[in-house]
Design a protein around this motif. Structure first.
Motif, PDB file in Angstrom:
ATOM      1  N   GLY B 142       0.820  -1.210   0.000  1.00 14.10           N
ATOM      2  CA  GLY B 142       0.000   0.000   0.000  1.00 14.10           C
ATOM      3  C   GLY B 142       0.851   1.255   0.000  1.00 14.10           C
ATOM      4  N   LYS B 143       1.895   1.242   0.795  1.00  9.39           N
ATOM      5  CA  LYS B 143       2.789   2.413   0.887  1.00  9.39           C
ATOM      6  C   LYS B 143       3.443   2.700  -0.454  1.00  9.39           C
ATOM      7  CE  LYS B 143       3.033   3.712   5.336  1.00  9.39           C
ATOM      8  NZ  LYS B 143       3.281   2.607   6.292  1.00  9.39           N
ATOM      9  N   VAL B 144       3.932   1.612  -1.084  1.00  8.64           N
ATOM     10  CA  VAL B 144       4.605   1.797  -2.379  1.00  8.64           C
ATOM     11  C   VAL B 144       3.614   2.337  -3.401  1.00  8.64           C
ATOM     12  CG1 VAL B 144       5.783   0.647  -4.278  1.00  8.64           C
ATOM     13  CG2 VAL B 144       6.327   0.021  -1.941  1.00  8.64           C
ATOM     14  N   ALA B 145       2.426   1.753  -3.423  1.00 10.99           N
ATOM     15  CA  ALA B 145       1.411   2.208  -4.363  1.00 10.99           C
ATOM     16  C   ALA B 145       1.095   3.682  -4.138  1.00 10.99           C
ATOM     17  CB  ALA B 145       0.151   1.355  -4.225  1.00 10.99           C
ATOM     18  N   GLN B 146       1.035   4.056  -2.860  1.00 12.44           N
ATOM     19  CA  GLN B 146       0.782   5.460  -2.529  1.00 12.44           C
ATOM     20  C   GLN B 146       1.862   6.361  -3.119  1.00 12.44           C
ATOM     21  OE1 GLN B 146       0.608   6.357   1.671  1.00 12.44           O
ATOM     22  NE2 GLN B 146      -1.409   5.382   1.770  1.00 12.44           N
ATOM     23  N   GLN B 147       3.108   5.911  -2.952  1.00 10.33           N
ATOM     24  CA  GLN B 147       4.228   6.697  -3.477  1.00 10.33           C
ATOM     25  C   GLN B 147       4.144   6.838  -4.985  1.00 10.33           C
ATOM     26  OE1 GLN B 147       6.576   8.395  -1.851  1.00 10.33           O
ATOM     27  NE2 GLN B 147       5.526   7.843   0.040  1.00 10.33           N
ATOM     28  N   VAL B 148       3.797   5.725  -5.648  1.00 10.94           N
ATOM     29  CA  VAL B 148       3.699   5.771  -7.106  1.00 10.94           C
ATOM     30  C   VAL B 148       2.616   6.756  -7.511  1.00 10.94           C
ATOM     31  CG1 VAL B 148       3.227   4.443  -9.193  1.00 10.94           C
ATOM     32  CG2 VAL B 148       4.503   3.406  -7.324  1.00 10.94           C
ATOM     33  N   ASP B 149       1.516   6.725  -6.766  1.00  8.85           N
ATOM     34  CA  ASP B 149       0.411   7.638  -7.051  1.00  8.85           C
ATOM     35  C   ASP B 149       0.863   9.091  -6.898  1.00  8.85           C
ATOM     36  OD1 ASP B 149      -2.212   8.010  -7.818  1.00  8.85           O
ATOM     37  OD2 ASP B 149      -2.828   8.399  -5.745  1.00  8.85           O
ATOM     38  N   GLN B 150       1.605   9.332  -5.818  1.00  5.54           N
ATOM     39  CA  GLN B 150       2.094  10.697  -5.603  1.00  5.54           C
ATOM     40  C   GLN B 150       3.085  11.120  -6.670  1.00  5.54           C
ATOM     41  OE1 GLN B 150       3.635  11.186  -1.655  1.00  5.54           O
ATOM     42  NE2 GLN B 150       1.639  10.717  -0.744  1.00  5.54           N
ATOM     43  N   LEU B 151       3.886  10.159  -7.072  1.00  9.57           N
ATOM     44  CA  LEU B 151       4.870  10.432  -8.122  1.00  9.57           C
ATOM     45  C   LEU B 151       4.151  10.824  -9.421  1.00  9.57           C
ATOM     46  CD1 LEU B 151       7.892  10.349  -7.847  1.00  9.57           C
ATOM     47  CD2 LEU B 151       7.907   8.056  -8.814  1.00  9.57           C
ATOM     48  N   SER B 152       3.052  10.116  -9.695  1.00  6.40           N
ATOM     49  CA  SER B 152       2.282  10.438 -10.906  1.00  6.40           C
ATOM     50  C   SER B 152       1.751  11.859 -10.825  1.00  6.40           C
ATOM     51  CB  SER B 152       1.097   9.488 -11.079  1.00  6.40           C
ATOM     52  OG  SER B 152       1.509   8.175 -10.985  1.00  6.40           O
ATOM     53  N   ALA B 153       1.305  12.244  -9.633  1.00  6.90           N
ATOM     54  CA  ALA B 153       0.785  13.608  -9.468  1.00  6.90           C
ATOM     55  C   ALA B 153       1.891  14.625  -9.725  1.00  6.90           C
ATOM     56  CB  ALA B 153       0.222  13.782  -8.061  1.00  6.90           C
ATOM     57  N   ALA B 154       3.073  14.351  -9.175  1.00  9.53           N
ATOM     58  CA  ALA B 154       4.207  15.258  -9.384  1.00  9.53           C
ATOM     59  C   ALA B 154       4.575  15.315 -10.859  1.00  9.53           C
ATOM     60  CB  ALA B 154       5.403  14.793  -8.568  1.00  9.53           C
TER      61      ALA B 154
END
Lengths: 207, 286
Positions: B142-154
């Motif tokens: 979940g944490k990694v997925a969250q990071q990927v999601d945030q990365l996409s936003a950036a």
């Protein structure tokens, strides 16, 4: 050259690029530096304390820092701004490096600061490496030596490295340099060769 | 007489250039040696000139002058408006790569946790899937997925900035193929100046290096387009027309890049004519 056992080293202030230290001397890694590779794979030119060196393609100043440990002064020519930032930092801590930001293929840009040198060392990723070398021979003393690190893949990717190697030696000989050593730098560097030349005593130079 | 950094010397005479290191560095800027019969300087001449008194003094002054000159040159190189854009584009492309890799991995990992789950017959785009995993899953996945999601936003944010900056830095090129693709072309060429010096034929296949060299080496057909394929006019054109459109577009881009470099402002007359020319080609079909 200074060797501790089999290991090539130079004596100077360490920590330039995280190099290993051995008995207070800086280990000069042949896998990182082509000049060090030449001292392992062949003979090269003995660096001596009084020497003046013109170093073309100084890049980040890692090899330059080792050369500077051995000789009196290094004129380090580099063209790109990003590596120049690093080179300047290295030169700030080594008082015998003169950093020059200029294009090695246009010696007229830095000729006004150049004195005659004992060794011309060239390691540039350009297609016309032989021509650049020839243009810079004007800075050599009459008994000066030349080390060309030939990046065959930069010259022509479509030709075989052996072909480029042969053609470059022919070109240098046609210019009037006497090739005293030529060797591949494997296994340290792939498709790289070192060509060591000197100016023959009799003046036979013509372009 | 030959001009050196410390002054003019030769034939036993010497005229010192006066001034502090800064002035000498400034003078060095204007010096151009003629290489025919060039004689390297002798440091003793500098002593005779009165610039310094000994070898150590000579080297230390020369170093000071060369440092000033080099630092100045580095500053000049970075002053170009395109240097930051270059870094932005490269960051963007690398982020794309990382996001794709990680999304794939996260999806694979998630599938192992849910043995009955399959991606077949689902239309969920990868980034939505990653977001769902981020919301539903606990622990490291979940944490990694969250990071990927945030990365996409950036990444989205960065893409907008790249596009906006490209519109300012290279208005003509951006007007023809859009800011993002224009910036990518520039990054591939290595800057606005190198891009403006490329021939149209090179711009056409910029980014198709593998295909180009395989063409040069073997008898495979030449690439029709590289990065400019990303522009809708090229990829929307029919297969037979694509090469033609790419060629015309590349021709206009070469001009646009030169306008951008040398003028730096949008040139409406040129843009209108160029758009019309490219539309005429592609317009037949689309």
């Amino acid at each position: 050259m200074i060797r501790i056992g089999e290991v090539l080293v130079s004596r100077g202030e360490g920590g330039v690029y995280g190099e290993r230290m051995l008995a207070g001397a800086r280990v000069w890694d042949p896998f990182r530096s082509k000049l060090a590779a030449l001292y392992y794979a062949g003979t090269g030119i003995e660096l001596a304390p009084g020497m003046k060196v013109l170093y073309l393609g100084a890049a980040n100043g890692t090899t330059v820092s080792h050369v500077a440990d051995y000789v009196e002064v290094v004129y380090a020519v580099e063209f790109a701004p990003r590596p120049m930032q690093d080179l300047l930092e290295v030169a700030r801590r080594r008082e015998n490096i003169v950093p020059i930001m200029a294009d090695a293929s246009r010696p007229e840009q830095y000729a006004p600061v150049m004195e005659a040198v004992d060794l011309l060392y060239q390691d540039v990723a350009q297609p016309d490496q032989a021509e650049i070398l020839i243009r810079n021979c004007v800075f050599l003393k009459p008994d000066g030596k030349v080390i060309l690190m030939l990046k065959t893949r930069s010259v022509d990717i479509r030709k075989s490295p052996e072909e480029v190697f042969r053609e470059t030696i022919e070109r240098l000989a046609a210019f009037g340099l006497e090739v005293i050593e030529s060797t591949w730098l494997s296994p340290y560097h792939k498709d790289h060769a070192a060509i060591v030349c000197k100016i023959p005593l009799k003046e036979t130079r013509e372009v | 007489m030959q001009s050196y950094w410390f002054g003019d010397a030769g034939d036993g005479r010497c005229q010192a250039a006066c001034g502090d290191p800064a002035a000498l560095a400034k003078r060095l800027e204007t010096l151009q040696a003629t290489m025919d019969g060039f004689i390297p300087l002798r440091w003793e001449d500098a002593v005779a000139c009165g610039t310094c008194t000994d070898r150590a003094g000579y080297l230390s002054l020369l170093r000071e002058v060369c440092f000033l000159r080099a630092e100045q040159r580095v500053r000049e190189e970075y002053a170009g408006k395109d240097t930051e854009l270059l870094q932005m584009v490269r960051t963007l492309d690398e982020m794309d790569e990382v996001i794709n890799l990680l999304s794939e991995r996260v999806a694979e990992w998630n599938q192992v946790r849910h043995p009955t789950f399959s991606r077949k017959y689902r239309r969920t785009p990868a980034h939505i899937q990653v977001r769902r995993i981020a919301e539903k899953t606990r622990g490291a996945l979940g944490k990694v997925a969250q990071q990927v999601d945030q990365l996409s936003a950036a990444r989205t944010e960065l893409a907008k900035e790249v596009s906006a900056k490209a519109n300012r830095v290279m208005p003509n090129t951006s007007a023809l193929i859009g800011g993002l693709v224009a910036a990518r072309l520039m990054a591939h060429a290595g800057g606005l100046l190198p891009l403006s010096r490329l021939p149209a034929s090179a711009i056409q296949v910029l980014g198709a290096r593998t295909a180009l060299f395989s063409h040069l080496r073997t008898r495979s057909p030449p690439p029709k387009h590289g990065i400019i394929f990303q522009h809708r006019r090229v990829h929307n054109a029919s297969r037979e027309l694509r090469g033609k459109v790419a060629r015309a577009l590349a021709g206009k881009l070469a001009i646009a890049a030169r306008l951008d470099y040398y003028r730096g402002v949008a040139v409406p007359e040129f843009l209108d004519r160029a758009q019309e020319r490219i539309d005429r080609l592609g317009g037949k079909e689309s």
